[in-house]
Every structure is written in C-alpha cells, then in structure tokens.
Design an enzyme around this catalytic site. Structure first.
Site, short mmCIF file in Angstrom:
data_model
loop_
_atom_site.label_atom_id
_atom_site.label_comp_id
_atom_site.label_asym_id
_atom_site.label_seq_id
_atom_site.Cartn_x
_atom_site.Cartn_y
_atom_site.Cartn_z
N HIS A 29 -9.83 -6.00 10.20
CA HIS A 29 -10.53 -5.83 8.93
C HIS A 29 -11.91 -5.21 9.10
CE1 HIS A 29 -7.49 -8.87 7.97
NE2 HIS A 29 -7.64 -8.55 6.70
N GLU B 269 0.82 -1.21 0.00
CA GLU B 269 0.00 0.00 0.00
C GLU B 269 0.85 1.27 0.00
OE1 GLU B 269 -2.66 -3.25 1.10
OE2 GLU B 269 -0.66 -2.65 1.78
#
Length: 324
Positions: free
Chosen positions: A129, A60
């Site tokens: 998550h 990322e």
C-alpha cells in the site's frame, strides 16, 4: 486567494468539472456514501446522485474496463483506484486497452478517461500500500501522467485532465491531502506538461515531483542559510515531460539532482539523467545525482520506512557532493 487543503482543492476541481460537463461519471470503491478513503469525493453522491457517482465492487479490472467502454462511447469517466498498488489488477484494461485504442483505431476511437489514484509511503501502510509507480505509466505510450505537489497544482492539473481527450493517470500522494496552500477562487487550468520553477537558484538544480518537491524546498531553504543557492523544479507531469525547463535550468546552474520517492532503479530520475546527458552534457560541471527510495519493498515499521524513503537530508547530501 483562499487557503485550501490538497483534498479540498481536488474536490473543488471535481465539482467544477462535473457541473460543466454532464458526461463526467465517477466510478470507484467507497467513493459515494463514505466519500472516498481520503474523503476527496465526500458529498458528491448527494450532489450528483448514484448515476454519476457510482459505487463499485472490489474489482479494479471490472470497473476500469467499464470506464474505458464508457469513454469510447461518449462519456468522460473518472476511475478512482483506492491505492496505486491495486492498479496491477487493472493492468490489461489500462496498458493494453486505454493506452492503445486511439492509436489502433487510427484516431477514430478516443478514450477520455481520468484515473485518479494515490501512492507513496509515510503512513506505515506496508509494502502493498506504499509503492510509487509513476515510472510504470510513464513507460507506456498513450498515457499522460500528472503528479501534483500542491493544492494549487492539484486543482489546475485535474481540471486539465478532464479537458483532455486522452487517458490521464492522475497520481496524488497520501501524505499531501491535509497540506494547505493558496488556491484562486476564479477558474484556472494548468496545462499538462508544463513544469514549474518552485524556487529560483544559481548553484544547483533539483528536479522533483509530488511529495518530494516539499522535501526539496525544505532542503533549499536550509542550504540557503549556508550560502548555497538551489533552484527547485516541480515536474508536475512526467508525460508530457517539460524537458526545456530542465535544460534551461541546468545550463544556468551546471549541476543537477533528481529526487523522487519511487525506487532509484529505473525511476524517472534515470530517464531525466539520460536526457540531460544527451542534450546538455557540455554544461555539466559534475555528474547528475539521483535521490530515490532504496530498492527494497517499503517497510511497515516507521523507523525502517523512514530509512528507505528519501527525505530532506538525502537531497542535502546529494547537493553537497556535487558542490565539493
């Protein structure tokens, strides 16, 4: 109007904007062949090719940094962060580079960048998550932050994000992708920073955003059967924040509940409560109430997750406390 799912509305916005602007490039993990973890980019690789729909490594920080460089040099990239929780890996590119570059260059360098990601619980995905982190981005000057709750808003706000010359963090919710709503076939754009009154009422105002808007509407419908009139405002964006719509509603109803899925502590509800106290204190007949997730990591266990995350019943309880 047609009925589309939230995911279909987002895909349609991507197609319309990519057809309009050849400088738009998508970058992210599994967004090409697989079509994205929630299938929003399904079919776009075949339509636009690998030069404009770029599969990235699991890095990322790397591909977000690349996107910022592309934005600074004439392109209009969109980065997809698979889960909001992974944004921490790209914190320096987002918070220290994208958000600050226009200011630090005196406006000579612009960063037209869209960061699409999804957040929230409801699927038992666990603490790493399932976070809701809009308050983090809201705190950083230089970023705009959008959180659509409906397919109509998702398409209109995403198109607006692509027309903006600033970095826009576009936050979806993993439990909204299959929800359906009416979406016009003709082009439309929803300006960033324009809240929407999803339901009018006279007894209490509920300000909400993202999936929690749906809980607020369910609560309002149930309370209407008891003779309680609830006005539901969907913020749609936390930056820019449409404070005037909130204040106008509070001056009418004299009571305010703020509901969001992020943790209650230092959530956007705290900021709105402070702003309403500063600008409309004399209009309040009761203290501002906040509804949010418990200040604990989001559990994986379905019963525990349900207990931690706010829902319709929590909003109803908060409203009834104000009306006593």
């Amino acid at each position: 109007m047609r009925e589309l799912t939230y995911a279909q509305a987002l895909r349609e916005a991507l197609i319309e904007e990519m057809d309009r602007n050849p400088d738009i490039i998508l970058l992210g993990e599994d967004i090409g062949v697989y079509g994205g973890v929630f299938k929003v980019t399904d079919g776009l690789l075949a339509r636009y090719g690998p030069e404009r729909v770029r599969e990235t490594p699991i890095s990322e920080a790397g591909f977000t940094g690349v996107a910022i460089g592309l934005a600074m040099t004439g392109k209009h990239p969109m980065v997809e962060i698979m889960f909001m929780d992974f944004i921490w890996v790209a914190a320096d590119p987002v918070f220290n580079q994208a958000a600050k570059m226009r200011y630090m260059s005196g406006g000579r360098v612009q960063v037209p960048l869209v960061i699409r990601t999804q957040q929230g619980g409801g699927r038992g995905n666990g603490a790493q998550h399932s976070q809701s982190l809009e308050s983090i981005f809201t705190h950083i000057p230089g970023l705009k932050v959008a959180l659509p709750a409906t397919p109509y808003d998702a398409k209109g706000l995403l198109k607006a994000a692509f027309r903006d010359r600033n970095p826009v963090v576009f936050i979806e919710h993993k439990m909204l992708y299959t929800t359906k709503g009416l979406v016009p076939a003709e082009e439309y754009i929803i300006p960033l920073g324009q809240a929407d009154i999803k339901r009018t009422g006279s007894d209490v105002t509920v300000v909400s955003l993202s999936r929690t808007v749906l809980h607020a509407l369910e609560a309002a419908e149930e309370l209407a059967r008891e003779g309680i009139s609830v006005e539901v405002i969907d913020l749609r964006c936390t930056v820019p924040l449409d404070l005037e719509t909130i204040l106008a509603s509070v001056r009418k109803t004299n009571r305010l509940v703020i509901a969001h899925e992020s943790h209650r502590r230092l959530g956007i509800g705290a900021e709105i409560a402070a702003l309403v106290q500063e600008h409309a204190f004399d209009c309040l007949d009761a203290p501002v109430a906040r509804v949010g997730a418990m200040d604990v990591p989001i559990p994986c266990s379905a019963p525990l997750e349900s207990a931690v995350l706010p829902g319709k019943e929590d909003i109803i309880a908060a409203i009834k406390r104000l009306l006593r």
